[in-house]
Motif scaffolding. Sequence first.
Motif, PDB file in Angstrom:
ATOM      1  N   GLU A   1      -8.630  -0.014  -3.959  1.00 24.78           N
ATOM      2  CA  GLU A   1      -9.016   1.354  -4.319  1.00 24.78           C
ATOM      3  C   GLU A   1      -7.797   2.242  -4.548  1.00 24.78           C
ATOM      4  O   GLU A   1      -7.856   3.211  -5.305  1.00 24.78           O
ATOM      5  CB  GLU A   1      -9.914   1.960  -3.243  1.00 24.78           C
ATOM      6  CG  GLU A   1      -9.217   2.155  -1.917  1.00 24.78           C
ATOM      7  CD  GLU A   1     -10.172   2.597  -0.814  1.00 24.78           C
ATOM      8  OE1 GLU A   1      -9.740   3.423  -0.001  1.00 24.78           O
ATOM      9  OE2 GLU A   1     -11.307   2.111  -0.779  1.00 24.78           O
ATOM     10  N   ASN A   2      -6.664   1.907  -3.911  1.00 25.33           N
ATOM     11  CA  ASN A   2      -5.438   2.680  -4.108  1.00 25.33           C
ATOM     12  C   ASN A   2      -4.785   2.409  -5.459  1.00 25.33           C
ATOM     13  O   ASN A   2      -3.933   3.180  -5.894  1.00 25.33           O
ATOM     14  CB  ASN A   2      -4.422   2.373  -3.003  1.00 25.33           C
ATOM     15  CG  ASN A   2      -4.931   2.725  -1.627  1.00 25.33           C
ATOM     16  OD1 ASN A   2      -4.976   1.882  -0.745  1.00 25.33           O
ATOM     17  ND2 ASN A   2      -5.338   3.962  -1.433  1.00 25.33           N
TER      18      ASN A   2
ATOM     19  N   GLU B   1       2.430   6.213  -9.512  1.00 21.51           N
ATOM     20  CA  GLU B   1       1.067   6.377 -10.033  1.00 21.51           C
ATOM     21  C   GLU B   1       0.978   5.952 -11.495  1.00 21.51           C
ATOM     22  O   GLU B   1       1.788   6.331 -12.327  1.00 21.51           O
ATOM     23  CB  GLU B   1       0.640   7.841  -9.902  1.00 21.51           C
ATOM     24  CG  GLU B   1      -0.787   8.087 -10.299  1.00 21.51           C
ATOM     25  CD  GLU B   1      -1.182   9.545 -10.133  1.00 21.51           C
ATOM     26  OE1 GLU B   1      -2.072   9.986 -10.875  1.00 21.51           O
ATOM     27  OE2 GLU B   1      -0.599  10.230  -9.275  1.00 21.51           O
TER      28      GLU B   1
ATOM     29  N   THR C   1       0.789   3.957  -3.242  1.00 22.65           N
ATOM     30  CA  THR C   1       0.231   5.289  -2.984  1.00 22.65           C
ATOM     31  C   THR C   1       1.275   6.390  -3.142  1.00 22.65           C
ATOM     32  O   THR C   1       0.944   7.571  -3.010  1.00 22.65           O
ATOM     33  CB  THR C   1      -0.403   5.365  -1.575  1.00 22.65           C
ATOM     34  OG1 THR C   1       0.563   4.970  -0.603  1.00 22.65           O
ATOM     35  CG2 THR C   1      -1.641   4.498  -1.490  1.00 22.65           C
TER      36      THR C   1
ATOM     37  N   GLN D   1       0.839  -1.210   0.000  1.00 26.34           N
ATOM     38  CA  GLN D   1       0.000   0.000   0.000  1.00 26.34           C
ATOM     39  C   GLN D   1       0.871   1.255   0.000  1.00 26.34           C
ATOM     40  O   GLN D   1       0.581   2.219  -0.709  1.00 26.34           O
ATOM     41  CB  GLN D   1      -0.937   0.001   1.200  1.00 26.34           C
ATOM     42  CG  GLN D   1      -1.923   1.152   1.172  1.00 26.34           C
ATOM     43  CD  GLN D   1      -2.997   0.994   2.221  1.00 26.34           C
ATOM     44  OE1 GLN D   1      -2.915   0.190   3.135  1.00 26.34           O
ATOM     45  NE2 GLN D   1      -4.048   1.782   2.081  1.00 26.34           N
TER      46      GLN D   1
ATOM     47  N   ILE E   1      -6.759  -2.929  -0.437  1.00 27.75           N
ATOM     48  CA  ILE E   1      -6.028  -1.774  -0.960  1.00 27.75           C
ATOM     49  C   ILE E   1      -6.316  -1.559  -2.450  1.00 27.75           C
ATOM     50  O   ILE E   1      -5.678  -0.729  -3.092  1.00 27.75           O
ATOM     51  CB  ILE E   1      -4.507  -1.899  -0.720  1.00 27.75           C
ATOM     52  CG1 ILE E   1      -3.916  -3.115  -1.439  1.00 27.75           C
ATOM     53  CG2 ILE E   1      -4.187  -1.920   0.759  1.00 27.75           C
ATOM     54  CD1 ILE E   1      -2.403  -3.178  -1.410  1.00 27.75           C
TER      55      ILE E   1
END
Length: 198
Positions: free
Chosen positions: A155-156, A124, A119, A115, A153
């Motif tokens: 959604e990340n 990205e 993040t 995670q 995780i």
Amino acid sequence: MYHLIKGIYYELTREDEYSVLILGLDNAGKTTLLEKLKSIYGSGKEVNPDKIVPTVGQNVGHIRINSINLKLWDVGGQDMLRTLWKEYYAEAHAIVFVVDSTDRARIEECRHTLQTVITDEDTEGIPVLMLANKQDRDDSLEVEDIKEIFNRIAENLGARDSRVLPISALKGTGVTEAADWLTVRLARNRQYRPPDKR
């Protein structure tokens, strides 16, 4: 004149290369995976698993898969070395995160570590391939159980390509499938993060 022609030739013959980070906690099997990939797609020489030692720092390998050149960075996973991972993020085109499926005691630490990686703003949009390693062992968690843990995780991850695949880096089971998935995603993502030239 010679230098001009040599320079033009050099530019015309340079090839695309993608940098792939192989991350995970210590003892997950990252170096074993790197050596297996090199033996399948590189030199063809198998390394005796007894000769593979924990990575302190980094190991680098170059391989070619499906006409795509990869530079693989196996970075040490000990707690004190994880702070160095960030130095590699901006140059990475994909992340392969190796999970020790037998290490039930640290699976939450593993989830938290991934995670933190995904993040970070420098990772990205790049593909993330999570490999549930050591599936050849009787005491390993099922892939579905690992997926359930890491779904928290999801959604990340956003809209980037991501996948969880079972492998045994030691035996080579699932390694070519993982490599195929990775090369397709790297080519698909080249507009977002173009390859380097080598």
